[in-house]
Design a protein around this motif. Structure first.
Motif, mmCIF file in Angstrom:
data_model
loop_
_atom_site.group_PDB
_atom_site.id
_atom_site.type_symbol
_atom_site.label_atom_id
_atom_site.label_comp_id
_atom_site.label_asym_id
_atom_site.label_seq_id
_atom_site.Cartn_x
_atom_site.Cartn_y
_atom_site.Cartn_z
ATOM 1 N N ARG A 234 0.826 -1.212 0.000
ATOM 2 C CA ARG A 234 0.000 0.000 0.000
ATOM 3 C C ARG A 234 0.855 1.255 0.000
ATOM 4 O O ARG A 234 0.644 2.167 -0.814
ATOM 5 N N GLU A 235 1.835 1.319 0.868
ATOM 6 C CA GLU A 235 2.654 2.522 0.972
ATOM 7 C C GLU A 235 3.458 2.745 -0.304
ATOM 8 O O GLU A 235 3.600 3.884 -0.774
ATOM 9 N N HIS A 236 3.985 1.677 -0.883
ATOM 10 C CA HIS A 236 4.723 1.808 -2.147
ATOM 11 C C HIS A 236 3.855 2.455 -3.210
ATOM 12 O O HIS A 236 4.283 3.402 -3.886
ATOM 13 N N TRP A 237 2.645 1.962 -3.364
ATOM 14 C CA TRP A 237 1.815 2.431 -4.466
ATOM 15 C C TRP A 237 1.187 3.793 -4.194
ATOM 16 O O TRP A 237 1.017 4.597 -5.136
ATOM 17 N N LEU A 238 0.849 4.097 -2.961
ATOM 18 C CA LEU A 238 0.349 5.444 -2.674
ATOM 19 C C LEU A 238 1.420 6.480 -3.002
ATOM 20 O O LEU A 238 1.132 7.527 -3.596
ATOM 21 N N THR A 239 2.654 6.193 -2.655
ATOM 22 C CA THR A 239 3.761 7.104 -2.963
ATOM 23 C C THR A 239 4.011 7.170 -4.465
ATOM 24 O O THR A 239 4.181 8.260 -5.037
ATOM 25 N N THR A 240 4.024 6.024 -5.124
ATOM 26 C CA THR A 240 4.311 5.966 -6.555
ATOM 27 C C THR A 240 3.248 6.694 -7.366
ATOM 28 O O THR A 240 3.561 7.462 -8.291
ATOM 29 N N PHE A 241 1.973 6.471 -7.052
ATOM 30 C CA PHE A 241 0.903 7.149 -7.781
ATOM 31 C C PHE A 241 0.991 8.667 -7.600
ATOM 32 O O PHE A 241 0.772 9.425 -8.557
ATOM 33 N N ALA A 242 1.321 9.124 -6.396
ATOM 34 C CA ALA A 242 1.436 10.566 -6.152
ATOM 35 C C ALA A 242 2.585 11.165 -6.954
ATOM 36 O O ALA A 242 2.432 12.211 -7.605
ATOM 37 N N GLU A 243 3.743 10.505 -6.936
ATOM 38 C CA GLU A 243 4.912 11.032 -7.641
ATOM 39 C C GLU A 243 4.721 10.994 -9.159
ATOM 40 O O GLU A 243 5.149 11.908 -9.873
ATOM 41 N N HIS A 244 4.066 9.960 -9.649
ATOM 42 C CA HIS A 244 3.904 9.779 -11.092
ATOM 43 C C HIS A 244 3.013 10.848 -11.694
ATOM 44 O O HIS A 244 3.122 11.160 -12.893
#
Length: 358
Positions: A27-37
């Motif tokens: 969850r934390e990986h993807w929440l961060t990745t989606f925000a940065e992307h």
């Protein structure tokens, strides 16, 4: 929208195996990745729609990041949380702010750059008298084409202003077996058996090298052997995924490059349909009526790309032969499958005796 009729167990089907409600690291990986992307999406929206597009995409980004922050505080606020849910939220944020297709110009550019190379790839496949060798080259081409992925961390920044070097990537992939998941031998045994499949449904992924130099040559190879090929593209735009609206004209342009491909199109040995999807993954509990109609006489289903074939549907069971293939371009996905970024995957599974159609 109907449930895909080729699922062998619709009641137990789950598109995404990783449940972010219980998997905090994922969850934390993807929440961060989606925000940065989303910063990349803003830039591409400006390229496609001009200054108003940048302003609208910036507002969409702010709204989306607020949603992600709320999900961090209360992951179960939507009842479910996985990659498909995050993809839906991102597309809703963009569409609600007047950005239906931020990647439109990039897709058109990459399609135009790859189309002139199609006949060369087709000729290479035709040069193999051994179908199994042609199939291996076509699959390596599908892996290589799949590198054009603007939603994955490893590749999103690679192609903002240049095209993939398809032939170099394919050469890098070639001769590197066994792959991370390598069912090619079993796949080849089925593909060289008689009779050939009656009809293949290929859920396609990205524009550019992925569809033009990867999947279209594979479809041509299968069609020449006697299999009808239905190419299923997203109904709505998402990242650099090809849409059904874009796919039809693109296939016709490939026909202008290759007389055999033109013949296969004109006789409907190869044709396009809309999957009903609108994200980089696909939830087979909600496909288009058209997709389900095409499934009535299909005996092979292929999922191309990391989203449709690995992040979703990798463990799904079908009543027909099924193939999942992709290049991995996300660290956490590679790690979860005990591999590394740029590893490739081909999973083949025949239907079980209990699940197979009568």
């Amino acid at each position: 929208m109907p449930v895909f009729q080729l699922l062998s167990s619709p009641q137990t089907y789950r598109p995404c195996p990783q449940n972010m409600l219980v998997d905090g690291e994922f969850r934390e990986h993807w929440l961060t990745t989606f925000a940065e992307h989303f910063s990349l999406i803003v830039e591409l929206a400006a390229e496609t729609y001009g200054p108003p597009g940048r302003e609208a995409a910036t507002r969409a980004r702010e709204a989306f990041i607020a949603q992600l922050a709320a999900l961090r505080q209360k992951p179960d606020m939507l009842g479910a949380l996985d990659l498909e849910v995050l993809g839906i939220l991102r597309e809703q944020a963009l569409r609600s702010h007047g950005i239906p297709d931020a990647f439109a110009k990039m897709k058109a550019r990459e399609n135009a750059a790859m189309v002139p190379l199609f006949s060369q790839v087709a000729c290479e496949l035709d040069g193999h008298s051994d179908f199994s060798q042609a199939l291996l080259l076509a699959v390596e081409g599908a892996f290589a084409g799949n590198i054009f992925d603007m939603g994955a961390t490893a590749t999103a920044g690679m192609f903002t202003d240049k095209s993939p070097d398809f032939f170099k990537v394919r050469a890098d992939v070639g001769g590197k077996r066994p792959w991370l998941v390598d069912d090619f031998d079993a796949f080849t045994r089925r593909m060289t058996a008689n009779p050939p499949h009656q009809k293949a449904m290929i859920f396609v992924d990205n524009a550019g090298s992925d569809i033009v130099l990867g999947i279209a040559p594979l479809a041509r190879l299968l069609a020449r052997r006697g299999t009808r090929v239905c190419l299923l593209a997203n109904s709505l735009p998402s990242l650099n995924d090809i849409t059904f609206q874009e796919l039809g004209p693109l296939l016709r342009s490939l026909g202008e490059q290759d007389v055999e491909f033109k013949r296969l199109l004109s006789t409907r040995r190869i044709y396009a349909a809309a999957s009903g999807g609108g994200t980089p993954l696909i939830d087979l509990r909600h496909v288009s009526d058209w997709c389900n109609y095409e499934a009535r006489d299909a005996d092979l289903v292929i999922f191309q790309g990391m989203g449709r074939g690995l992040e979703s549907n990798f463990d799904a069971a079908f009543t027909v032969d099924a193939v999942n293939m992709c290049m991995i371009k996300e660290r956490i996905i590679a790690e979860r499958h005990h591999g590394k970024v740029f590893d490739v995957v081909l999973r083949f599974r025949p239907p079980s005796a209990a699940a197979a159609r009568p």
